[in-house]
Design an enzyme around this catalytic site. Structure first.
Site, PDB file in Angstrom:
ATOM      1  CG  HIS A  47      -1.747   1.075   1.525  1.00 45.16           C
ATOM      2  ND1 HIS A  47      -1.417   2.377   1.764  1.00 45.16           N
ATOM      3  CD2 HIS A  47      -3.267   0.967   0.815  1.00 45.16           C
ATOM      4  CE1 HIS A  47      -2.906   2.885   1.780  1.00 45.16           C
ATOM      5  NE2 HIS A  47      -3.722   2.402   1.558  1.00 45.16           N
TER       6      HIS A  47
ATOM      7  CG  ASP B  76       0.540  -2.461   5.999  1.00 45.31           C
ATOM      8  OD1 ASP B  76      -0.341  -2.695   6.903  1.00 45.31           O
ATOM      9  OD2 ASP B  76       0.544  -1.833   5.183  1.00 45.31           O
TER      10      ASP B  76
ATOM     11  CD  GLN C 271      -7.047  -4.651   3.566  1.00 43.83           C
ATOM     12  OE1 GLN C 271      -7.923  -5.423   3.944  1.00 43.83           O
ATOM     13  NE2 GLN C 271      -6.920  -3.261   3.612  1.00 43.83           N
TER      14      GLN C 271
ATOM     15  CE  LYS D 135      -7.251  -0.122   6.048  1.00 45.63           C
ATOM     16  NZ  LYS D 135      -7.858   0.255   4.755  1.00 45.63           N
TER      17      LYS D 135
ATOM     18  CB  CYS E  81      -3.717   3.363  -1.444  1.00 52.58           C
ATOM     19  SG  CYS E  81      -4.668   4.721  -1.277  1.00 52.58           S
TER      20      CYS E  81
END
Ligand code: PMP
Length: 406
Positions: free
Chosen positions: A123, A200, A203, A226, A364
């Site tokens: 991202h 990261d 998600q 999220k 993104c």
């Protein structure tokens, strides 16, 4: 399957809304998730009964508010299995976490002749902060490519790892392809070269159970919104010994020990990295969201979402001229696709008129679009409150798109 989705849906007030006269189908969960009543109630109750700035007062409300905030930190610690609450820093979200780390880590460890490894499927939040710090410090950014299925080319990663590498920053799950990356293996390989890894987890947090110690992640970033929590709250996890050595990212109130015009000393972990009035109400909401997820159970969530993914993939593949981008063996319930000859915005707009919310554009992740030589995709990202009936409506909607645009 033992999953009472209709009962779960009753917890999410927004899902009973109509859009353009149709019951909403919300398939934009990769961007943000809807909130259960329990989270909304926590935030409402906080404002009505408890609101006071944390860490600064001896008065009743401030002490109570501080206690709630620190309990939320403990909840996050337990949820991701961190060793200590000193390792859990609240931020504004994944972007805030990665920027903080890139700045702070860069100050300490990057300079000419050093390298940072990221991947082609990151991202922008896990590209641009590293690019900025590399530019500032004269370091180089190296990029691990992915193959046509949307899986990282591990052989290339191994080649890029060198004695110049100072950190690897990789997404656990791609937001535009849905790929679940082998982060545990990536961390193992990086550690063989004594290189720390930032994961990261933006998600991953709503779909996977996260155990930072089992992963042996050095740093881990995620956002509350999220994972069914409020907006504006996130977490940067870091191993205590690594965080201890890093300089603070921002200066201000609450992160200091002693301030004078000659010299300022900083507070202990984790407060050293929490300058200003933090989003304590968001932290409380996040704690409730994590409880909510645990209440359903991540194993059941995974099983149900896998079923949704398989059902949706099978359905979409019957639409003529539809191509799916991202066909990794390990995927979450996110499908990016295009219909030949039809611009994703046109298709997205027709679906919207039918009450179906999908995301259109680059998500993104412009380098992912460049890889496939496309300008964008449609993306249906499904959560545990979605249903096969909603997938059927998407399927019918895409047929309508095909009729309209030929
Ligand atoms: N990384 C990934 C993989 C994401 O999907 C997102 C959000 N789409 C981010 C980082 C940024 O998260 P936020 O906007 O909550 O900071």
């Amino acid at each position: 399957m033992d999953f009472d989705v209709e009962k779960i849906r009753q917890d999410f007030p927004l899902l009973s809304q109509k859009v353009h006269g149709h019951p909403i189908v919300y398939f934009d969960n990769g961007a943000t998730t809807q909130k259960p009543r329990q989270v909304i109630e926590t935030v409402r109750r906080y404002y009505e009964e408890e609101n006071a700035s944390i860490h600064r007062g001896v008065h009743f409300l401030s002490e109570r508010s501080t206690e709630t905030y620190e309990k939320a930190r403990e909840k996050v610690r337990k949820y991701i299995n961190a060793a200590s609450t000193n390792e859990v820093i609240f931020t504004s979200g994944t972007t805030g976490s990665i920027n903080a780390l890139a700045f702070s880590f860069g100050e300490k460890h990057l300079g000419p002749g050093t390298e940072v490894i990221i991947t082609e499927m990151e991202h922008h939040s896990n590209i641009v902060p590293w690019q900025m710090v590399c530019e500032r410090k004269g370091a180089k950014l190296k990029v691990v490519p992915f193959n046509e299925k949307g899986e990282l080319v591990m052989a290339e990663f191994k080649k890029l790892l060198s004695d110049k590498t100072r950190i690897v920053a990789v997404t656990q799950i791609s937001n535009s392809l849905g790929t679940i990356n082998p982060v545990k293996e990536i961390i193992r390989l990086a550690h063989k070269s004594e290189v720390p890894v930032l994961v990261d987890g933006a998600q991953a947090i709503p779909h996977e159970s996260i155990d930072v110690r089992d992963l042996d992640a050095d740093f881990y970033a995620f956002s509350g919104h999220k994972a069914y929590g409020p907006n504006g709250i996130g977490v940067l996890y870091g191993k205590e010994k690594l965080l201890y050595d890093l300089p603070p990212y921002q200066g201000g109130g609450d992160m200091v020990d002693c301030v004078s015009f000659e010299k300022t000393t900083y507070d202990q972990l984790p407060f050293k990295f929490e300058a200003g009035t933090m989003n304590y109400i968001g932290a409380a909401g996040l704690a409730t969201a994590l409880d909510y997820i645990s209440g359903i159970g991540l194993d059941r969530i995974r099983e149900y979402e896998k079923y949704l993914l398989e059902y949706a993939t099978m359905k979409l593949m019957t639409v003529s001229g539809l191509e799916i981008y991202g066909n990794a063996a390990e995927k979450i319930s996110t499908i990016s696709f295009l219909m030949d000859g039809i611009h994703p915005y046109d298709a997205g707009m027709v679906l919207d008129k039918l009450g179906i919310a999908v995301r259109t554009g680059t998500h993104c992740t412009q380098p992912v679009m460049d890889h496939f030589k496309i300008t964008g995709t449609l993306r249906a990202s499904m959560a545990f409150y979605n249903t096969t009936g909603e997938i059927d409506r998407l399927h019918a909607g895409l047929h309508r798109v095909r009729e309209m645009f030929g």
